[in-house]
Scaffold this motif. Structure first.
Motif, short mmCIF file in Angstrom:
data_model
loop_
_atom_site.label_atom_id
_atom_site.label_comp_id
_atom_site.label_asym_id
_atom_site.label_seq_id
_atom_site.Cartn_x
_atom_site.Cartn_y
_atom_site.Cartn_z
N SER A 44 17.82 30.40 -9.49
CA SER A 44 17.52 29.61 -10.50
C SER A 44 18.38 29.93 -11.80
O SER A 44 19.12 30.75 -11.85
CB SER A 44 16.14 30.25 -11.06
OG SER A 44 15.28 30.25 -10.05
N LEU A 45 18.34 29.04 -12.81
CA LEU A 45 18.80 28.93 -14.14
C LEU A 45 18.13 28.34 -15.06
O LEU A 45 17.14 27.59 -14.74
CB LEU A 45 20.49 28.11 -13.83
CG LEU A 45 21.59 28.70 -13.22
CD1 LEU A 45 22.67 27.65 -13.32
CD2 LEU A 45 22.07 30.04 -13.91
N ARG A 46 18.34 28.88 -16.23
CA ARG A 46 17.65 28.10 -17.42
C ARG A 46 18.60 27.58 -18.31
O ARG A 46 19.55 28.38 -18.94
CB ARG A 46 16.67 29.26 -18.03
CG ARG A 46 15.83 28.54 -19.30
CD ARG A 46 14.92 28.99 -19.96
NE ARG A 46 15.37 29.99 -21.04
CZ ARG A 46 14.57 30.63 -21.96
NH1 ARG A 46 13.47 30.24 -22.02
NH2 ARG A 46 15.32 31.10 -22.96
N LEU A 47 18.77 26.35 -18.56
CA LEU A 47 19.64 25.43 -19.37
C LEU A 47 19.06 25.39 -20.85
O LEU A 47 18.02 25.06 -20.87
CB LEU A 47 20.35 24.26 -18.99
CG LEU A 47 20.69 24.28 -17.50
CD1 LEU A 47 21.04 22.91 -17.06
CD2 LEU A 47 21.73 25.30 -17.18
N SER A 48 19.81 25.47 -22.06
CA SER A 48 19.31 25.24 -23.22
C SER A 48 20.12 24.11 -23.69
O SER A 48 21.23 23.76 -23.53
CB SER A 48 19.65 26.71 -24.09
OG SER A 48 19.14 27.70 -23.32
N GLU A 55 22.46 10.65 -13.25
CA GLU A 55 21.37 10.62 -12.77
C GLU A 55 20.08 11.00 -13.67
O GLU A 55 20.40 12.31 -14.39
CB GLU A 55 20.90 11.37 -11.44
CG GLU A 55 19.72 11.67 -10.88
CD GLU A 55 19.59 12.43 -9.65
OE1 GLU A 55 20.75 13.18 -9.45
OE2 GLU A 55 18.64 12.70 -9.00
N LEU A 56 19.06 10.34 -14.00
CA LEU A 56 17.88 11.05 -14.92
C LEU A 56 17.24 11.95 -14.10
O LEU A 56 16.84 11.77 -13.02
CB LEU A 56 17.13 9.75 -15.05
CG LEU A 56 15.75 10.15 -15.90
CD1 LEU A 56 16.04 10.56 -17.34
CD2 LEU A 56 14.82 9.07 -16.19
N ILE A 57 17.13 13.24 -15.06
CA ILE A 57 16.35 14.41 -14.28
C ILE A 57 14.86 14.29 -15.07
O ILE A 57 13.96 14.26 -14.07
CB ILE A 57 17.03 15.64 -14.85
CG1 ILE A 57 18.23 15.87 -14.25
CG2 ILE A 57 15.89 16.95 -14.60
CD1 ILE A 57 19.05 17.07 -14.74
N ILE A 63 11.15 21.07 -17.73
CA ILE A 63 11.38 20.71 -19.26
C ILE A 63 10.69 21.21 -20.15
O ILE A 63 9.24 21.14 -20.17
CB ILE A 63 11.76 19.37 -19.44
CG1 ILE A 63 12.64 18.66 -18.36
CG2 ILE A 63 12.36 19.18 -21.03
CD1 ILE A 63 13.28 17.21 -18.66
N SER A 64 10.99 22.17 -21.21
CA SER A 64 10.14 22.65 -22.56
C SER A 64 10.99 22.50 -23.68
O SER A 64 12.16 22.30 -23.49
CB SER A 64 9.63 24.10 -21.87
OG SER A 64 10.97 24.82 -21.81
N LEU A 66 15.81 23.36 -19.86
CA LEU A 66 15.74 22.99 -18.43
C LEU A 66 15.82 24.12 -17.42
O LEU A 66 16.84 24.45 -17.38
CB LEU A 66 16.73 22.04 -18.17
CG LEU A 66 16.73 21.22 -16.80
CD1 LEU A 66 15.28 20.59 -16.63
CD2 LEU A 66 18.07 20.56 -16.55
N GLN A 67 14.47 24.21 -16.92
CA GLN A 67 14.28 25.47 -16.00
C GLN A 67 14.80 24.76 -14.55
O GLN A 67 13.91 23.85 -14.18
CB GLN A 67 13.11 26.15 -15.90
CG GLN A 67 12.92 27.08 -14.89
CD GLN A 67 13.59 28.53 -15.31
OE1 GLN A 67 13.78 28.88 -16.69
NE2 GLN A 67 14.20 29.16 -14.16
#
Length: 121
Positions: free
Chosen positions: A17-21, A46-48, A70-71, A81-82
């Protein structure tokens, strides 16, 4: 001045896992939709998914539904984006974007530079 800056990418093993900011400036996340995209090497963008600025609910592409979330944290001016249960095919440059509107689906004008995610098998 509108600005979006992504961070949090890296190299991770399959299943990890990764969490993007996405740190934003020049607008508030309370009323602005944020969209996440990715571009795998040698492939099209590509749209997530997207999180609305009013209901703060995420909508997702089928390829990531159930794995990515997404949060937003408006107090920190950051969208997240988790990424869970990562697969090698998730390897891509991940970018956030906005059109400064409340709803998803508009023509995106402002983009971050992206953060690279590499998933090893």
């Amino acid at each position: 001045q509108v600005r979006l800056v992504e961070s949090g990418g890296g190299v991770v093993q399959s299943g990890g896992s990764l969490r993007l900011s996405c740190d934003v400036a020049g607008f508030t996340l309370d009323s602005t939709a944020i969209t996440w995209f990715r571009q795998p090497p040698g492939k099209q963008r590509e749209l997530i998914g997207c999180i609305g600025g009013s209901d703060h609910k995420g909508s997702y592409a089928d390829s990531v539904k159930g794995r990515f979330i997404i949060s937003t944290d408006s107090g920190k001016n950051t969208a997240f984006l988790q990424l869970n249960d990562l697969k090698p095919e998730d390897t891509a440059l991940y970018r956030c974007a906005t059109d400064l509107k409340q709803d998803c689906g508009g023509m995106l004008v402002f983009w971050g530079q992206g953060t690279q995610v590499t998933v090893s098998s």
